[in-house]
Write an enzyme that holds these catalytic residues in place. Sequence first.
Site, PDB file in Angstrom:
ATOM      1  N   GLU A 199     -45.258  10.665 -46.621  1.00 38.81           N
ATOM      2  CA  GLU A 199     -46.012  11.926 -47.234  1.00 38.81           C
ATOM      3  C   GLU A 199     -47.004  11.502 -48.390  1.00 38.81           C
ATOM      4  O   GLU A 199     -47.999  11.994 -48.460  1.00 38.81           O
ATOM      5  CB  GLU A 199     -45.209  13.039 -47.425  1.00 38.81           C
ATOM      6  CG  GLU A 199     -44.507  12.988 -48.790  1.00 38.81           C
ATOM      7  CD  GLU A 199     -43.476  12.003 -49.109  1.00 38.81           C
ATOM      8  OE1 GLU A 199     -42.945  11.319 -48.221  1.00 38.81           O
ATOM      9  OE2 GLU A 199     -43.563  11.669 -50.387  1.00 38.81           O
ATOM     10  N   ASP A 230     -38.936  15.348 -52.364  1.00 40.02           N
ATOM     11  CA  ASP A 230     -39.515  14.921 -51.136  1.00 40.02           C
ATOM     12  C   ASP A 230     -38.038  14.843 -50.263  1.00 40.02           C
ATOM     13  O   ASP A 230     -37.392  13.864 -50.239  1.00 40.02           O
ATOM     14  CB  ASP A 230     -39.946  13.311 -51.180  1.00 40.02           C
ATOM     15  CG  ASP A 230     -40.249  12.750 -49.763  1.00 40.02           C
ATOM     16  OD1 ASP A 230     -40.236  13.215 -48.685  1.00 40.02           O
ATOM     17  OD2 ASP A 230     -40.248  11.148 -49.919  1.00 40.02           O
ATOM     18  N   ASP A 278     -39.662  11.751 -57.296  1.00 40.40           N
ATOM     19  CA  ASP A 278     -40.941  11.414 -56.613  1.00 40.40           C
ATOM     20  C   ASP A 278     -42.191  11.890 -57.263  1.00 40.40           C
ATOM     21  O   ASP A 278     -43.269  11.745 -56.664  1.00 40.40           O
ATOM     22  CB  ASP A 278     -40.674  11.988 -55.228  1.00 40.40           C
ATOM     23  CG  ASP A 278     -41.350  10.975 -54.114  1.00 40.40           C
ATOM     24  OD1 ASP A 278     -41.432   9.635 -54.264  1.00 40.40           O
ATOM     25  OD2 ASP A 278     -41.611  11.333 -53.005  1.00 40.40           O
ATOM     26  N   LYS A 330     -34.455  13.189 -44.571  1.00 39.01           N
ATOM     27  CA  LYS A 330     -33.901  11.886 -45.029  1.00 39.01           C
ATOM     28  C   LYS A 330     -32.443  12.062 -44.887  1.00 39.01           C
ATOM     29  O   LYS A 330     -31.920  13.499 -44.991  1.00 39.01           O
ATOM     30  CB  LYS A 330     -34.157  11.803 -46.557  1.00 39.01           C
ATOM     31  CG  LYS A 330     -35.468  11.163 -46.931  1.00 39.01           C
ATOM     32  CD  LYS A 330     -35.976  11.207 -48.507  1.00 39.01           C
ATOM     33  CE  LYS A 330     -37.281  10.621 -48.890  1.00 39.01           C
ATOM     34  NZ  LYS A 330     -37.380   9.438 -48.327  1.00 39.01           N
ATOM     35  N   ARG A 356     -48.615   8.887 -49.072  1.00 36.96           N
ATOM     36  CA  ARG A 356     -49.760   8.228 -48.682  1.00 36.96           C
ATOM     37  C   ARG A 356     -50.827   9.366 -48.094  1.00 36.96           C
ATOM     38  O   ARG A 356     -52.013   9.298 -48.502  1.00 36.96           O
ATOM     39  CB  ARG A 356     -49.832   7.299 -47.687  1.00 36.96           C
ATOM     40  CG  ARG A 356     -49.170   7.675 -46.632  1.00 36.96           C
ATOM     41  CD  ARG A 356     -48.586   6.421 -45.799  1.00 36.96           C
ATOM     42  NE  ARG A 356     -47.296   6.039 -46.226  1.00 36.96           N
ATOM     43  CZ  ARG A 356     -46.866   4.806 -45.774  1.00 36.96           C
ATOM     44  NH1 ARG A 356     -47.049   4.114 -44.670  1.00 36.96           N
ATOM     45  NH2 ARG A 356     -45.504   4.605 -46.293  1.00 36.96           N
ATOM     46  N   ASP A 372     -42.163  11.787 -43.429  1.00 29.66           N
ATOM     47  CA  ASP A 372     -41.392  11.149 -44.478  1.00 29.66           C
ATOM     48  C   ASP A 372     -42.413  10.164 -45.397  1.00 29.66           C
ATOM     49  O   ASP A 372     -42.196   9.743 -46.593  1.00 29.66           O
ATOM     50  CB  ASP A 372     -40.234  10.471 -44.144  1.00 29.66           C
ATOM     51  CG  ASP A 372     -39.377  10.274 -45.863  1.00 29.66           C
ATOM     52  OD1 ASP A 372     -39.655  10.907 -46.923  1.00 29.66           O
ATOM     53  OD2 ASP A 372     -38.325   9.643 -45.539  1.00 29.66           O
TER      54      ASP A 372
HETATM   55  N1  BES Z   1     -40.580   8.717 -51.796  1.00 29.23           N
HETATM   56  C1  BES Z   1     -40.534   7.986 -50.837  1.00 29.23           C
HETATM   57  C2  BES Z   1     -40.234   6.608 -51.084  1.00 29.23           C
HETATM   58  C3  BES Z   1     -38.862   6.122 -52.100  1.00 29.23           C
HETATM   59  C4  BES Z   1     -37.797   5.848 -51.106  1.00 29.23           C
HETATM   60  C5  BES Z   1     -39.080   6.156 -53.185  1.00 29.23           C
HETATM   61  C6  BES Z   1     -36.662   5.414 -52.211  1.00 29.23           C
HETATM   62  C7  BES Z   1     -38.013   5.851 -54.205  1.00 29.23           C
HETATM   63  C8  BES Z   1     -36.902   5.405 -53.563  1.00 29.23           C
HETATM   64  C9  BES Z   1     -41.538   8.129 -49.592  1.00 29.23           C
HETATM   65  O1  BES Z   1     -42.093   9.320 -49.549  1.00 29.23           O
HETATM   66  C10 BES Z   1     -41.051   7.767 -48.357  1.00 29.23           C
HETATM   67  O2  BES Z   1     -40.224   8.432 -48.018  1.00 29.23           O
HETATM   68  N2  BES Z   1     -41.304   6.697 -47.913  1.00 29.23           N
HETATM   69  C11 BES Z   1     -40.611   6.001 -46.660  1.00 29.23           C
HETATM   70  C12 BES Z   1     -41.827   5.600 -45.716  1.00 29.23           C
HETATM   71  C13 BES Z   1     -41.189   5.586 -44.113  1.00 29.23           C
HETATM   72  C14 BES Z   1     -41.116   6.629 -43.491  1.00 29.23           C
HETATM   73  C15 BES Z   1     -42.692   4.670 -43.601  1.00 29.23           C
HETATM   74  C16 BES Z   1     -39.529   5.169 -46.724  1.00 29.23           C
HETATM   75  O3  BES Z   1     -39.719   4.329 -47.768  1.00 29.23           O
HETATM   76  O4  BES Z   1     -38.523   5.118 -46.013  1.00 29.23           O
HETATM   77 ZN    ZN Z   2     -42.072  10.539 -51.442  1.00 27.39          ZN
HETATM   78 MN    MN Z   3     -40.938  10.460 -48.208  1.00 30.75          MN
END
Ligand code: BES
Ligand code: ZN
Ligand code: MN
Length: 493
Positions: A344, A265, A283, A272, A346, A342
């Site tokens: 993604e 991801d 992920d 990111k 969901r 990001d």
């Molecule tokens: N896979 C990430 C969540 C994540 C972050 C898992 C850090 C483990 C460690 C997810 O896809 C993500 O990027 N979520 C975003 C959501 C936001 C854009 C609303 C996040 O948590 O920043």
């Molecule tokens: Zn993710």
């Molecule tokens: Mn993400």
Amino acid sequence: MSIALSVRGGDPGRIATPLIAVALPTGGAFPRALTALDAAYGGVISKAVKNGDFKGAKDESLLLVGHGRGPARVLLLGLGDGSDAYASVMRAATLAGRKGNALGVRRMAFWAERLAGDAVEAAAFGLSRGSWDFTDYKTQPAAKDRPKPLTEAVVISSDVRGSRGAFVAGVAIGEGQRLTRRLQQLPGNVCTPEYLARTARDIAKRHRLRAQVFGRRDLKRMKMESFLAVAAGTPQDPKLIVLEYRGGRRGDAPVALVGKGLCFDSGGISIKPAQGMEMMKYDMSGAAGVLGAIEAIARMKLRVNVVGLIGSTTNMPSGTSMNPGDVVTASNGKTIEILNTDAEGRLVLADVLAYSARFKPAAIIDAATLTGACVIALGNSATGVMTNDERLQDEVLAAARRGGEPGWPLPMWDDYREMIKGDIADIKNIGGRGAGTITAALFLREFVPTGTPWVHLDIAGTAYSESDLTVIPKGPTGVPVRTFVEFVRGRAR
Ligand code: BES
Ligand code: ZN
Ligand code: MN
């Protein structure tokens, strides 16, 4: 390296082994069963206990080197107050396996007083978990300097006959979790959606299960625009993986285990930061957990129907990627405004959850490394748990606790739902700054088949660790395999 486990009885003082782990609780009299072992060590074991050099505290350890017959080394391990025998033996045995592996002995034994029944399961599982490592990509030193990997461990039980079933279960769960941790640890260029699909097919073949794998063309036909939006930027073929275990009665509604399988991801166009991005190979931990749980459940031959469902792809920026502002229609007809590429996981799970409807599941549990916010809220110590059915949630929380993977509930109140109301479509894929773990779960809830009890596990903080967690080294933890297995076992006939 794989580990061969066995269970036997006998006097721990008379076993020829390079290492025996002896687990003792705090307080209490020195066990009579250790008389011969203590004598072989010139009385230093009982002396260490008497002097308080070894107190039996949780995670405490003391290595003693012997001479003469019997075990060549004794590793004393603390059980703490031992009030929860299953949990304390599981922890001590994990530490035993870890230390045995580090010591470079090929074989070891594990002993605790009156080790029988459930505690034998905990010991076998712990030894399997503790001895796990991942050395595939390390060039091996010359044979003479090579540390010996721990490949054999023996559980010494006070009731071998009566503990046989428990032993087999401990081995099964250990093997399932080892599979999960391996998949987690493999890098993103090896563990691709295609690799996860092959692994599912391999599990199906070995246990005679039904596996189905759908690719991009199938997803298009099934109108999974939400899942496909995430896969739009990657040349790799996305995979919807379905693995059916039928151990229950024909016609009994299955438990559905759903996993997020993002093999990498990057965040996509909402990319990111570079710092720590490599962690996003993890992920796919939810998906790895589904595969490991089904491996364990099939080995245990649990009398229950289970369907595993995995949505797997990578999230990449490219000229064909989804963009912020895009609107897609998921397979259940709901329209989604993609405001952050990001968020993604969901989007993938939306279509997978909707797809689960065709199995008419009795309950759905999904596991996903879904939000960074969950790591902020709960750290590495608890999985975030959310639901549309509090009775099911209680059942899952109890299973998680039993498995040593504690979860903690977060509220799903209507106020939070307002935060993801769409401006131009039904729903947005992000809320505001606050309550990110909850808004993500509320997004998923929109795609859960109507009337189906569902629990969501946000394992972002528990699936892997960036630091050593005492019994578990840094890296993949195998969460949520144990939670899945304990839940399904609780539902078995
Ligand atoms: N896979 C990430 C969540 C994540 C972050 C898992 C850090 C483990 C460690 C997810 O896809 C993500 O990027 N979520 C975003 C959501 C936001 C854009 C609303 C996040 O948590 O920043
Ligand atoms: Zn993710
Ligand atoms: Mn993400």
